[in-house]
Write a protein that holds these residues in place. Structure first.
Motif, mmCIF file in Angstrom:
data_model
loop_
_atom_site.group_PDB
_atom_site.id
_atom_site.type_symbol
_atom_site.label_atom_id
_atom_site.label_comp_id
_atom_site.label_asym_id
_atom_site.label_seq_id
_atom_site.Cartn_x
_atom_site.Cartn_y
_atom_site.Cartn_z
ATOM 1 N N ASP A 57 46.669 36.292 29.686
ATOM 2 C CA ASP A 57 45.729 35.877 30.616
ATOM 3 C C ASP A 57 46.384 34.283 30.336
ATOM 4 O OD1 ASP A 57 43.806 37.619 30.980
ATOM 5 O OD2 ASP A 57 43.095 37.595 29.005
ATOM 6 N N TYR A 174 42.031 38.125 34.816
ATOM 7 C CA TYR A 174 42.025 38.194 33.401
ATOM 8 C C TYR A 174 41.704 39.297 32.610
ATOM 9 C CZ TYR A 174 42.481 33.427 34.225
ATOM 10 O OH TYR A 174 42.771 32.051 34.951
ATOM 11 N N SER A 180 41.049 35.727 39.083
ATOM 12 C CA SER A 180 41.883 34.290 38.503
ATOM 13 C C SER A 180 42.382 33.604 39.659
ATOM 14 C CB SER A 180 43.778 34.730 38.309
ATOM 15 O OG SER A 180 43.832 34.973 38.325
#
Length: 275
Positions: A57, A174, A180
């Motif tokens: 992440d 994510y 994202s």
């Protein structure tokens, strides 16, 4: 008189890209970036975190080409033909189907299909009828139906940003499920921008009448024809913008801290047609 003769054929094949470019991984990109700016923006510790996969992440290492494109897809073709007749009537009837899948991957979490696909159906019928000794009626019918499916974003843009977006910026999604991004997310451009469909239909009809005047002059024949063509095209665009988040770190409990930087908005539906 000849009995009806039926022939059928089925083929399947594999579709693959002739070449997919290789893109820089996190380590290669970091080295190039550090050389370009003249200082160590990406430290050895940061590079190691990107390469280890311990926290994708915050420290991603995304190969956008691998995430977006399949190694291969498939194609299918089927044809059926029937021929026969007698001294009065001769006929040919044939139909076919062809389908070819694209190389974009799909997201199983998305409710609609975003795969690129081409599908075609075709039909043809030819009939010759001997109306009387010297007169023959010809009837030819044909139609082709084509359907093209693709993601809501144009393929050229998807490919372009797959090459432009560095592997270290953000993951495809994510781990908490949010999309994202900072600018463009190539994976979301494939899976979350809706879909587009195009339909084309071409129908043809030809009627001909041939009369043999050999009784008047050897080799003399007269032929008259009437034809009709119809073409129809329709486009259906069901596109949407998606919410975008960026990660700011983790809290004391290790939970991902996200900030929404873009709101998707409503879906856009467009229909067009031409005849």
């Amino acid at each position: 008189e000849s009995k009806a003769k039926v022939t059928a054929r089925y083929e399947t094949g594999v579709v693959s890209a002739s070449k997919i470019p290789e893109v820089a991984n996190a380590e290669q990109y970091a080295a190039i970036y550090n050389d370009a700016v003249g200082y160590e923006h990406y430290t050895k510790d940061i590079i190691a975190k990107h390469l280890s996969g311990e926290d994708p992440d915050l420290y991603p290492n995304v190969n956008w080409m691998d995430e977006i494109f399949k190694k291969m897809s498939s194609s299918h073709r089927a044809n059926v033909q029937v021929t026969g007749g007698n001294s009065t009537v001769k006929y040919y009837v044939g139909g076919g189907f062809y389908s070819e899948g694209g190389l974009f991957k799909e997201d199983s979490a998305v409710k609609y299909g975003t795969e690129m696909r081409y599908t075609k159906y075709n039909f043809r019928a030819n009939v010759d009828i001997k109306v009387e000794k010297n007169t023959t009626l010809n009837l030819n019918l044909a139609t082709i139906f084509e359907q093209r499916d693709k993601p809501g974003t144009e393929s050229g843009d998807i490919f372009k940003y797959s090459l432009m977006v560095p592997s270290v910026l953000y993951p495809t999604k994510y781990s908490t499920g949010e999309t994202s991004g900072i600018a463009f997310n190539p994976y979301a451009m494939v899976t979350e921008t809706g879909y587009r469909q195009a339909y084309d239909n071409n129908a043809q009809a030809l009627i001909g009448l041939t009369h043999d005047f050999g009784w008047l002059l050897e080799g003399l024949k007269a032929n008259g024809k009437v034809s009709f063509d119809a073409c129809n095209s329709h486009w259906f665009d069901h596109t949407r913008a998606y919410d975008v988040y960026t990660a700011k770190g983790r809290d004391e409990n290790g939970n991902l801290i996200l900030e929404q930087i873009k709101t998707g908005g409503a879906e856009i539906i467009k229909r067009k047609g031409a005849t």
